[in-house]
Enzyme design. Structure first.
Site, PDB file in Angstrom:
ATOM      1  N   PHE A 187      -7.629  22.205 -24.172  1.00 51.21           N
ATOM      2  CA  PHE A 187      -7.887  20.774 -24.272  1.00 51.21           C
ATOM      3  C   PHE A 187      -9.093  20.477 -23.376  1.00 51.21           C
ATOM      4  O   PHE A 187      -9.254  21.079 -22.315  1.00 51.21           O
ATOM      5  CB  PHE A 187      -6.679  19.896 -23.882  1.00 51.21           C
ATOM      6  CG  PHE A 187      -7.018  18.459 -24.129  1.00 51.21           C
ATOM      7  CD1 PHE A 187      -7.125  17.986 -25.421  1.00 51.21           C
ATOM      8  CD2 PHE A 187      -7.336  17.607 -23.084  1.00 51.21           C
ATOM      9  CE1 PHE A 187      -7.525  16.679 -25.673  1.00 51.21           C
ATOM     10  CE2 PHE A 187      -7.729  16.295 -23.333  1.00 51.21           C
ATOM     11  CZ  PHE A 187      -7.820  15.839 -24.631  1.00 51.21           C
ATOM     12  N   THR A 188      -9.902  19.530 -23.815  1.00 52.47           N
ATOM     13  CA  THR A 188     -11.217  19.282 -23.195  1.00 52.47           C
ATOM     14  C   THR A 188     -11.150  19.122 -21.670  1.00 52.47           C
ATOM     15  O   THR A 188     -11.768  19.877 -20.929  1.00 52.47           O
ATOM     16  CB  THR A 188     -11.844  18.033 -23.841  1.00 52.47           C
ATOM     17  OG1 THR A 188     -10.912  16.953 -23.736  1.00 52.47           O
ATOM     18  CG2 THR A 188     -12.170  18.276 -25.303  1.00 52.47           C
ATOM     19  N   ARG A 225     -13.210  16.027 -33.523  1.00 54.24           N
ATOM     20  CA  ARG A 225     -12.524  17.089 -32.783  1.00 54.24           C
ATOM     21  C   ARG A 225     -12.969  18.417 -33.399  1.00 54.24           C
ATOM     22  O   ARG A 225     -12.231  19.087 -34.097  1.00 54.24           O
ATOM     23  CB  ARG A 225     -10.995  16.940 -32.871  1.00 54.24           C
ATOM     24  CG  ARG A 225     -10.444  15.685 -32.238  1.00 54.24           C
ATOM     25  CD  ARG A 225     -10.163  15.739 -30.744  1.00 54.24           C
ATOM     26  NE  ARG A 225     -11.276  15.618 -29.852  1.00 54.24           N
ATOM     27  CZ  ARG A 225     -11.170  15.315 -28.548  1.00 54.24           C
ATOM     28  NH1 ARG A 225      -9.997  15.069 -28.002  1.00 54.24           N
ATOM     29  NH2 ARG A 225     -12.225  15.264 -27.782  1.00 54.24           N
ATOM     30  N   ASP A 244       1.436  20.744 -20.232  1.00 54.12           N
ATOM     31  CA  ASP A 244       0.714  19.497 -20.424  1.00 54.12           C
ATOM     32  C   ASP A 244       1.689  18.655 -21.231  1.00 54.12           C
ATOM     33  O   ASP A 244       1.831  18.826 -22.446  1.00 54.12           O
ATOM     34  CB  ASP A 244      -0.590  19.737 -21.174  1.00 54.12           C
ATOM     35  CG  ASP A 244      -1.338  18.432 -21.403  1.00 54.12           C
ATOM     36  OD1 ASP A 244      -0.700  17.361 -21.334  1.00 54.12           O
ATOM     37  OD2 ASP A 244      -2.548  18.474 -21.661  1.00 54.12           O
ATOM     38  N   LYS A 295      -0.171   8.115 -23.178  1.00 58.21           N
ATOM     39  CA  LYS A 295       0.278   8.444 -24.537  1.00 58.21           C
ATOM     40  C   LYS A 295       1.784   8.157 -24.635  1.00 58.21           C
ATOM     41  O   LYS A 295       2.179   7.010 -24.778  1.00 58.21           O
ATOM     42  CB  LYS A 295      -0.034   9.914 -24.859  1.00 58.21           C
ATOM     43  CG  LYS A 295      -1.511  10.176 -25.161  1.00 58.21           C
ATOM     44  CD  LYS A 295      -2.368  10.295 -23.957  1.00 58.21           C
ATOM     45  CE  LYS A 295      -3.728  10.861 -24.224  1.00 58.21           C
ATOM     46  NZ  LYS A 295      -4.570  10.876 -23.018  1.00 58.21           N
ATOM     47  N   TYR A 348       0.838  -1.208   0.000  1.00 58.84           N
ATOM     48  CA  TYR A 348       0.000   0.000   0.000  1.00 58.84           C
ATOM     49  C   TYR A 348       0.869   1.253   0.000  1.00 58.84           C
ATOM     50  O   TYR A 348       0.566   2.215  -0.689  1.00 58.84           O
ATOM     51  CB  TYR A 348      -0.931   0.007   1.235  1.00 58.84           C
ATOM     52  CG  TYR A 348      -1.935   1.133   1.154  1.00 58.84           C
ATOM     53  CD1 TYR A 348      -3.165   0.943   0.507  1.00 58.84           C
ATOM     54  CD2 TYR A 348      -1.648   2.393   1.664  1.00 58.84           C
ATOM     55  CE1 TYR A 348      -4.066   1.977   0.389  1.00 58.84           C
ATOM     56  CE2 TYR A 348      -2.548   3.436   1.548  1.00 58.84           C
ATOM     57  CZ  TYR A 348      -3.763   3.229   0.907  1.00 58.84           C
ATOM     58  OH  TYR A 348      -4.650   4.261   0.785  1.00 58.84           O
ATOM     59  N   PHE A 393     -18.725  15.256 -25.791  1.00 56.69           N
ATOM     60  CA  PHE A 393     -18.351  14.421 -26.936  1.00 56.69           C
ATOM     61  C   PHE A 393     -18.282  12.939 -26.588  1.00 56.69           C
ATOM     62  O   PHE A 393     -18.465  12.079 -27.440  1.00 56.69           O
ATOM     63  CB  PHE A 393     -17.004  14.883 -27.520  1.00 56.69           C
ATOM     64  CG  PHE A 393     -15.874  14.863 -26.523  1.00 56.69           C
ATOM     65  CD1 PHE A 393     -15.680  15.920 -25.663  1.00 56.69           C
ATOM     66  CD2 PHE A 393     -15.017  13.777 -26.439  1.00 56.69           C
ATOM     67  CE1 PHE A 393     -14.645  15.901 -24.722  1.00 56.69           C
ATOM     68  CE2 PHE A 393     -13.987  13.737 -25.518  1.00 56.69           C
ATOM     69  CZ  PHE A 393     -13.809  14.809 -24.644  1.00 56.69           C
TER      70      PHE A 393
HETATM   71  N1  PM9 Z   1      -6.429  12.725 -24.443  1.00 60.54           N
HETATM   72  C1  PM9 Z   1      -7.159  11.739 -26.434  1.00 60.54           C
HETATM   73  O1  PM9 Z   1      -7.768  10.837 -27.019  1.00 60.54           O
HETATM   74  C2  PM9 Z   1      -8.083  10.893 -24.225  1.00 60.54           C
HETATM   75  C3  PM9 Z   1      -9.527  11.050 -24.507  1.00 60.54           C
HETATM   76  S1  PM9 Z   1     -10.142  12.649 -24.954  1.00 60.54           S
HETATM   77  C4  PM9 Z   1     -10.284  13.418 -23.390  1.00 60.54           C
HETATM   78  O2  PM9 Z   1      -6.492  12.583 -27.051  1.00 60.54           O
HETATM   79  C5  PM9 Z   1      -4.021  16.003 -23.397  1.00 60.54           C
HETATM   80  C6  PM9 Z   1      -3.264  16.814 -24.379  1.00 60.54           C
HETATM   81  C7  PM9 Z   1      -4.702  14.862 -23.779  1.00 60.54           C
HETATM   82  C8  PM9 Z   1      -5.431  14.114 -22.807  1.00 60.54           C
HETATM   83  C9  PM9 Z   1      -6.217  13.007 -23.173  1.00 60.54           C
HETATM   84  C10 PM9 Z   1      -5.412  14.576 -21.468  1.00 60.54           C
HETATM   85  C11 PM9 Z   1      -6.147  13.850 -20.399  1.00 60.54           C
HETATM   86  C12 PM9 Z   1      -4.722  15.706 -21.154  1.00 60.54           C
HETATM   87  N2  PM9 Z   1      -4.054  16.391 -22.116  1.00 60.54           N
HETATM   88  O3  PM9 Z   1      -7.131  10.932 -20.708  1.00 60.54           O
HETATM   89  O4  PM9 Z   1      -7.061  11.798 -18.401  1.00 60.54           O
HETATM   90  O5  PM9 Z   1      -4.647  14.490 -25.048  1.00 60.54           O
HETATM   91  O6  PM9 Z   1      -5.174  10.447 -19.238  1.00 60.54           O
HETATM   92  O7  PM9 Z   1      -5.499  12.690 -20.097  1.00 60.54           O
HETATM   93  C13 PM9 Z   1      -7.201  11.803 -24.994  1.00 60.54           C
HETATM   94  P1  PM9 Z   1      -6.270  11.384 -19.580  1.00 60.54           P
END
Ligand code: PM9
Length: 461
Positions: A128-129, A386, A219, A262, A76, A453
């Site tokens: 970014f979303t 997008r 980011d 990523k 843990y 979305f």
């Molecule tokens: N990106 C993408 O498909 C996941 C689904 S869409 C919300 O591109 C950036 C630049 C991203 C991103 C996720 C996140 C969030 C932050 N910044 O999905 O929470 O491209 O790990 O990261 C998606 P998490």
């Protein structure tokens, strides 16, 4: 740049395990698409042939990463995998302190809650979303300070992710630097088409921020991809390694949020990394509320090990060249067929320009959502909208945002698909292009409040 273009490359790995995929019939896809409300996020994965929805968590891990999974220390507290991850974040990204999170948005939640107070403004190089939503939920207002070229799909600027210092300065003059807790810099910029930021621009923003007392938060989700573009496009970096470039990039920031799903070549994981001790202490305290203890942050020990090893692999030249080379290959083939895409081709995806592809549709008829649905119908290939759906609504007026870019993203998971999959994808897009004039738009019939979305539903007009 020329030096690398002369010779072809092949994937720097061979395939050891395969996952069968199946092709569906058009009738099956029609049914699946209707059931999914014309939203590719609502399709079942088993109904998808080539899955280009996202590069997030869809990576193929290496044998070295899988071996690391067996070395998960699932204590843990104080897992040795946490310390390995900390070591590699320090070594490759250069930040002093690490707070692991289950994925990127976990880190965004924590940093937004700590630094943003109601009434503050957060500039960024395009929204970014999830990032913007967390900033808004914390009471902040996002302000776009990216260069104008980023909003133009055919502008060939090599660093379309750059911050426009004049726009940033205008905001500082208007609201005062004390109302700006930090600037978020996406490296690369997802919504602009995976476009990079130059080192010169990062340096310039850093020096401006030092003068005005504004923090810089990256980011860093696709920072390795950004480092690749600096190496091949920016003078003076040709001979530097990706690791050196990444380290220098991060040295111009105070902290970063990271979706490890990523660049870090894993299926789950993320982190917040920082240099300021007091902000770190607060984040380390807050992570136990939202994610888990500060030495696991919602992850299993094995996930942290896979991420630590993935970071090392991600900065290898052979890896990143093949990763971005694959995306460029698809982009070049589509361009050669006259299919409108965002240029230059970005790091993680080829973005189809849905406004130019379906010029007879108004933006409120959701051209990109429509095109993603049609591509699935044609071929079983899944892509992502997008455009206006992703952009959501203004928190002040409640109206839709109407982004200049209305795009469909063909996103390439790392180390997953072959060149043959790429060729099939190009052919499928071309077939939709041939019958584009007969394609009708969509209307939205269900709209969730947050990040619409993901779950919105549509019907054919
Ligand atoms: N990106 C993408 O498909 C996941 C689904 S869409 C919300 O591109 C950036 C630049 C991203 C991103 C996720 C996140 C969030 C932050 N910044 O999905 O929470 O491209 O790990 O990261 C998606 P998490």
């Amino acid at each position: 740049m020329e030096k690398y273009k002369k010779r072809s490359w092949a994937e720097p790995y061979k395939i050891k395990v395969v996952e069968p995929i199946k092709m569906t019939t058009r009738t099956e896809r029609e049914k699946a698409l209707m059931e999914a409300g014309y939203n590719t996020f609502l399709l079942k994965s088993e109904d998808v042939y080539i899955d280009l929805l996202t590069d997030s968590g869809t990576n193929a891990m290496s044998d070295n990463q899988w071996a690391g999974m067996m070395l998960g220390d699932e204590a843990y507290a104080g897992s040795k995998n946490y310390y390995h991850l900390e070591e590699n974040v320090q070594k490759y990204y250069g930040y002093k302190y690490l707070v692991p999170t289950h994925q990127g948005r976990g880190a965004e939640n924590i940093i937004s809650k700590i630094l943003i107070k109601p009434g503050m403004f957060v500039p960024g190089n395009m929204y970014f979303t999830t990032t913007r939503l967390h900033q808004e939920l914390a009471g902040g207002t996002f302000v776009d300070v990216i260069i104008d070229e980023a909003h133009d799909p055919v502008n060939l600027h090599p660093f379309k992710g750059n911050v426009d210092i004049d726009k940033f300065d205008a905001l500082v003059k208007k609201v005062g630097a004390d109302k700006i807790p930090y600037i978020t810099i996406g490296v690369t910029v997802n919504m602009a088409g995976g476009q990079p930021v130059s080192m010169a621009n990062l340096r310039e923003v850093r020096s401006y921020c030092e003068k005005h007392g504004v923090r810089v938060v990256f980011d860093a989700t696709r920072a390795v991809e950004n480092a690749y573009f600096i190496k091949v496009r920016e003078k003076g970096y040709e001979k530097k390694s990706i690791a050196e470039i990444l380290h220098e990039m991060c040295s111009y920031s105070d902290a970063c949020t990271m979706s490890g799903k990523k660049d870090c070549l894993v299926n789950i994981g993320g982190f917040l990394a920082l240099n300021e001790r007091d902000v770190f202490e607060e984040a380390r305290n807050m992570v136990v509320v939202y994610e888990g203890l500060h030495t696991y942050g919602g992850l299993a020990g094995r996930d942290m090990e896979a991420m630590a090893r993935g970071i090392e692999e991600s900065v290898q030249w052979d890896h990143i060249r093949a990763r971005i080379g694959q995306v460029e290959y698809v982009g070049e083939k589509l361009s050669a067929l006259g299919i409108p895409i965002v240029v230059p081709v970005g790091g993680h995806a080829v973005f189809l320009d849905a406004k130019a592809f379906l010029p007879h549709l108004k933006q409120i008829e959701f051209p990109a959502q429509t095109l993603a649905a049609e591509l699935y119908l044609e071929s079983g290939i899944r892509s992502m909208e997008r455009g206006i759906v992703s952009a959501g609504r203004s928190k002040e007026t409640g109206d839709h945002y109407y982004p200049k870019l209305e795009l469909v993203r063909l996103t390439f998971p790392r180390r997953v698909y072959t060149q043959a999959h790429c060729d099939v994808t190009v052919e499928a897009v071309d077939e939709v292009f041939d019958r584009r004039k007969s394609i009708k738009g969509l209307k939205m019939v269900y709209e969730p409040k947050y990040l619409r979305f993901f779950q919105a539903r549509f019907e054919k007009l």
